[in-house]
Scaffold this active site. Structure first.
Site, PDB file in Angstrom:
ATOM      1  N   CYS A   1       0.839  -1.196   0.000  1.00 51.10           N
ATOM      2  CA  CYS A   1       0.000   0.000   0.000  1.00 51.10           C
ATOM      3  C   CYS A   1       0.872   1.243   0.000  1.00 51.10           C
ATOM      4  O   CYS A   1       2.075   1.188   0.232  1.00 51.10           O
ATOM      5  CB  CYS A   1      -0.888   0.043   1.250  1.00 51.10           C
ATOM      6  SG  CYS A   1      -1.911  -1.413   1.526  1.00 51.10           S
TER       7      CYS A   1
ATOM      8  N   ASP B   1      18.637  38.438 -13.877  1.00 55.83           N
ATOM      9  CA  ASP B   1      17.308  38.620 -14.456  1.00 55.83           C
ATOM     10  C   ASP B   1      16.661  39.879 -13.877  1.00 55.83           C
ATOM     11  O   ASP B   1      16.583  40.046 -12.652  1.00 55.83           O
ATOM     12  CB  ASP B   1      16.450  37.394 -14.154  1.00 55.83           C
ATOM     13  CG  ASP B   1      15.078  37.464 -14.792  1.00 55.83           C
ATOM     14  OD1 ASP B   1      14.911  36.885 -15.878  1.00 55.83           O
ATOM     15  OD2 ASP B   1      14.172  38.093 -14.198  1.00 55.83           O
TER      16      ASP B   1
END
Length: 504
Positions: free
Chosen positions: A34, A463
């Site tokens: 599981c 940037d």
């Protein structure tokens, strides 16, 4: 991979969803495995085994839980972060390389021998490349069985199995049910629109949807991608043909409705959609690191789960980065749209459609396409390939000659295999080869590394928008000082970039 028993058991005992995909829980008394958050299990310590992959659990004789469907858990964020051989291999396996090229093809792409690759993957994940690909094939087959009306023999080959017998045996072994029984439990052919496959792409909460969709919408290329309300749609180029996808966020999953030209492309389509929306990220780990900085703490608290929008096509993203040098987002969109139209990959406008979309494209002739191909493809086109762009005439580019030459050189290098922009690319090598091309500097190469090949730790201090965002948050805006400050955000500086862009 070494798993700490106590930590894993605590996660299972508290059904902590954050660990879904990190590891898998097998219970010896039931013979099933599981995800950690499965509500159906409260296992005794002596009956528990932990595995780093579903393939490892299957290899040890455990079958998948029918309730929590562990094969549909989010992928481990480790494979996004790691740039080593195992991380690269996992990204390529997820993209279906083993199904298309076999283990020799995977090893060749990575530059290692099959034996060495098998040894490393088995040591880390408890299973070799064949077993890992087999687990993925089983999941793909289950989706097709339960959500389409394709014949089971067609599904066997579409999922990558070599024979119907191998397909039947694997499904029985993994799900403890024959393919026909899985189909009886599903809702084959129950879609509103014929020819589509809808899957749920799980993710770890939180997910900040507005930032993700807003980023993609601002840069959307007409005819290739679009946003309508809370749904993002785009065209895809996949190994066996074209496709379109509509991605709609919901609680704990993204609903992905795919229209495929060839159903063999389901696994790579899912992998690329997951990558585009950064669904395998661990937002708690990212936000914990960034939120520890006073300058980012308020933004993290207000907008938890901001992701890095990535890409479905590395070459497309590299061209976008080059075109976007020193121009506005709107200007870059105009130039890219012109290039796409010149390449002829955008469907012609249909005057009968109020949105200007085209009629369905001709269906694929692939044997595996079945009824899905007969339904045709959506009106959205895909970005042209590197080979097509390399041969375009000068007037198709609409940009300065130097930038046009850079794109042509990039296209030729990608088409020839000299630059790898695929998910399994060596990040450092790719950046180095990009920077060797005239017209590509650190900013462009870093942007490509972040969005095309998924590096989570890119920072672009020069940037302009990043510097504006930093100033707005009270951070130093000078590139050198900002880069020094960003060292505290490792290994998640790409996520910090997105937040600085938002602050700008």
């Amino acid at each position: 991979m070494e798993l700490d028993f106590e930590r894993c058991y605590r996660a299972v005992d508290s059904r902590d969803q954050r660990f879904d995909g990190w590891f898998f829980t097998a219970v010896t008394s039931t013979g099933i495995y599981c995800r950690p958050s499965c509500p159906a299990i409260t296992p005794k310590r002596e009956n528990v085994r932990f595995y780093p992959s579903a393939a490892a659990a299957q290899r040890s004789g455990f079958r998948a839980c029918k309730r929590c469907r562990p094969d549909a858990a989010p992928g481990s964020p480790e494979w996004d972060v790691r740039a080593d051989l195992v991380g690269r291999a996992m990204r390529l396996i997820g993209d279906g390389v083993v199904d298309r090229e076999g283990v020799p093809g995977l090893a060749s792409r990575l530059g290692y021998t099959e034996r060495h690759l098998n040894r490393l993957l088995t040591a880390e994940l408890g299973a070799g490349p064949l077993a890992l690909a087999r687990a993925q094939r089983a999941q793909t087959a289950r989706i097709l069985i339960e959500t389409t009306s394709l014949g089971l023999a067609e599904i066997a080959f579409a999922s990558g199995f070599g024979s119907v017998r191998q397909f039947n045996g694997t499904i029985q072994e993994v799900y403890a049910q024959a393919p026909g029984q899985l189909r009886a439990r599903g809702s084959a052919g129950g879609h509103d629109e014929p020819g589509t496959i809808t899957v749920r792409l799980a993710y770890r909460s939180p997910l900040h949807v507005p930032s993700l969709l807003g980023f993609l919408e601002t840069r959307a290329l007409p005819g290739v991608e679009e946003r309508t309300g809370n749904t993002y749609r785009r065209g895809l180029t996949l190994p066996h043909g074209s496709a379109t996808v509509a991605l709609t966020p919901a609680d704990r999953f993204i609903s992905a409705t795919l229209r495929l030209g060839d159903v063999r492309d389901l696994a790579p389509a899912v992998a690329r959609c997951r990558r585009l929306f950064d669904l395998d990220a661990d937002p708690d780990a990212v936000d914990a690191t960034l939120g520890a900085d006073v300058a980012l703490a308020a933004a993290v608290a207000q907008e938890p789960g901001v992701r890095v929008p990535r890409s479905v096509d590395g070459f497309e993203m590299a061209v976008r980065a080059i075109v976007g040098q020193q121009v506005s987002v709107a200007g870059a969109r105009t130039t890219l749209t012109r290039l796409i139209r010149a390449a002829g990959t955008m469907p012609p406008a249909d005057p009968r459609s109020p949105s200007g979309s085209s009629p369905d494209l001709p269906p694929s002739t692939s044997r595996a396409s079945g009824s899905l191909a007969a339904a045709g493809l959506s009106s959205l086109g895909a970005f042209p390939s590197a080979a097509v762009v390399a041969d375009l005439p000068d007037e198709a580019f609409g940009m300065p000659a130097a930038r046009r030459d850079t794109i042509r050189r990039l296209a030729a290098a990608v088409a020839d295999g000299k630059i790898d922009l695929e998910p399994g690319a060596d990040r450092a090598e790719t950046v180095a080869r990009l920077e060797e091309l005239p017209g590509i500097g650190a900013w462009t190469a870093g942007y490509v590394a972040m969005r095309a090949i998924g590096d989570p730790d890119v920072f672009l201090p020069t940037d302009l928008a990043v510097r504006r965002g930093a100033a707005a948050l009270g951070l130093p805006s000078a590139p050198k000082a900002l880069a020094a400050h960003a060292e505290r955000w490792r290994p998640w500086r790409s996520y910090a970039l997105v937040r600085l862009w938002r602050a700008a």
